[in-house]
Design a protein around this motif. Structure first.
Motif, short mmCIF file in Angstrom:
data_model
loop_
_atom_site.label_atom_id
_atom_site.label_comp_id
_atom_site.label_asym_id
_atom_site.label_seq_id
_atom_site.Cartn_x
_atom_site.Cartn_y
_atom_site.Cartn_z
N ALA A 160 0.86 -1.19 0.00
CA ALA A 160 0.00 0.00 0.00
C ALA A 160 0.89 1.23 0.00
N SER A 161 0.50 2.23 -0.79
CA SER A 161 1.36 3.39 -0.94
C SER A 161 0.92 4.59 -0.11
N GLY A 162 0.09 4.40 0.89
CA GLY A 162 -0.23 5.51 1.77
C GLY A 162 -1.70 5.77 1.97
N ILE A 163 -2.41 6.16 0.92
CA ILE A 163 -3.78 6.65 1.09
C ILE A 163 -4.69 5.64 1.78
N LEU A 164 -4.73 4.42 1.34
CA LEU A 164 -5.64 3.44 1.93
C LEU A 164 -4.92 2.44 2.83
N SER A 165 -3.68 2.69 3.16
CA SER A 165 -2.92 1.71 3.91
C SER A 165 -3.39 1.55 5.34
N ARG A 166 -3.94 2.59 5.95
CA ARG A 166 -4.30 2.51 7.35
C ARG A 166 -5.73 2.04 7.58
N MET A 167 -6.64 2.44 6.75
CA MET A 167 -8.05 2.13 7.00
C MET A 167 -8.78 1.95 5.68
N ASP A 168 -9.46 0.85 5.52
CA ASP A 168 -10.26 0.57 4.33
C ASP A 168 -11.42 1.55 4.26
N LEU A 169 -11.84 1.92 3.05
CA LEU A 169 -12.94 2.87 2.89
C LEU A 169 -14.24 2.36 3.49
N ARG A 170 -14.46 1.04 3.45
CA ARG A 170 -15.67 0.51 4.08
C ARG A 170 -15.63 0.73 5.59
N GLU A 171 -14.46 0.59 6.19
CA GLU A 171 -14.32 0.84 7.64
C GLU A 171 -14.58 2.31 7.95
N GLY A 222 -19.17 -2.65 8.35
CA GLY A 222 -18.23 -2.65 7.23
C GLY A 222 -18.20 -3.97 6.49
N GLU A 223 -19.29 -4.72 6.55
CA GLU A 223 -19.34 -6.04 5.91
C GLU A 223 -20.04 -6.03 4.56
N HIS A 224 -20.48 -4.88 4.12
CA HIS A 224 -21.20 -4.81 2.85
C HIS A 224 -20.84 -3.51 2.15
N TYR A 225 -20.78 -3.57 0.82
CA TYR A 225 -20.55 -2.35 0.05
C TYR A 225 -21.85 -1.56 -0.05
N VAL A 226 -21.73 -0.24 -0.11
CA VAL A 226 -22.90 0.63 -0.16
C VAL A 226 -22.96 1.29 -1.54
N SER A 227 -24.16 1.50 -2.04
CA SER A 227 -24.32 2.17 -3.33
C SER A 227 -24.42 3.69 -3.12
N ILE A 228 -24.21 4.42 -4.20
CA ILE A 228 -24.34 5.88 -4.17
C ILE A 228 -25.77 6.26 -3.78
N LYS A 229 -26.74 5.52 -4.29
CA LYS A 229 -28.15 5.80 -3.99
C LYS A 229 -28.40 5.73 -2.48
N ILE A 230 -27.90 4.69 -1.83
CA ILE A 230 -28.10 4.51 -0.39
C ILE A 230 -27.35 5.59 0.39
N ILE A 231 -26.14 5.94 -0.06
CA ILE A 231 -25.39 7.03 0.59
C ILE A 231 -26.22 8.30 0.57
N GLY A 232 -26.85 8.58 -0.57
CA GLY A 232 -27.70 9.76 -0.69
C GLY A 232 -28.89 9.72 0.26
N GLN A 233 -29.55 8.57 0.36
CA GLN A 233 -30.69 8.42 1.27
C GLN A 233 -30.27 8.61 2.72
N LEU A 234 -29.16 7.99 3.10
CA LEU A 234 -28.68 8.11 4.48
C LEU A 234 -28.27 9.55 4.80
N ALA A 235 -27.57 10.19 3.87
CA ALA A 235 -27.13 11.57 4.07
C ALA A 235 -28.33 12.51 4.23
N GLU A 236 -29.34 12.30 3.42
CA GLU A 236 -30.54 13.14 3.50
C GLU A 236 -31.21 13.00 4.87
N LYS A 237 -31.38 11.79 5.34
CA LYS A 237 -32.07 11.56 6.62
C LYS A 237 -31.22 11.99 7.82
#
Length: 110
Positions: free
Chosen positions: A30-41, A78-93
């Motif tokens: 890993a070259s730095g950006i994602l080396s410490r924490m996965d985006l799902r985490e 962090g056990e499932h990938y999220v879609s952009i649509k769901i991110i939008g719904q969660l952010a709105e609420k």
């Protein structure tokens, strides 16, 4: 065919793979950006933080965002990938910008 980046060094030692990324069957350091924490985490941590800040249970947020509580639970673990649509719904609420879910936690000064 794209050339490999110079900072992506193939790794052949299995013990090092926990600190590496796998890309198309090859393992690279890993070259730095994602080396410490996965985006799902990162997403999971922020989702839990934002839900708790609002004072909502998983059931309440799931109901408001029109998703199942089980799916929300998987996202928060962090056990499932999220879609952009769901991110939008969660952010709105949760009344936050979608980018808030991907902000890295502040480093704690121990």
């Amino acid at each position: 065919m794209r050339a490999q980046q110079s900072d992506a060094v193939p790794v052949h030692n299995e013990r090092e793979t926990s600190f590496c990324q796998v890309y198309r069957g090859a393992v690279y350091r890993a070259s730095g950006i994602l080396s410490r924490m996965d985006l799902r985490e990162i997403f999971a941590t922020n989702l839990r933080r934002l839900r708790n800040a609002k004072g909502w249970s998983q059931d309440e947020l799931a109901f408001e965002a029109k998703i199942s509580r089980g799916y929300l639970s998987l996202l928060e673990k962090g056990e499932h990938y999220v879609s952009i649509k769901i991110i939008g719904q969660l952010a709105e609420k949760l009344e936050v910008e979608p980018a808030e879910f991907l902000k890295r936690p502040a480093k704690s000064g121990r």
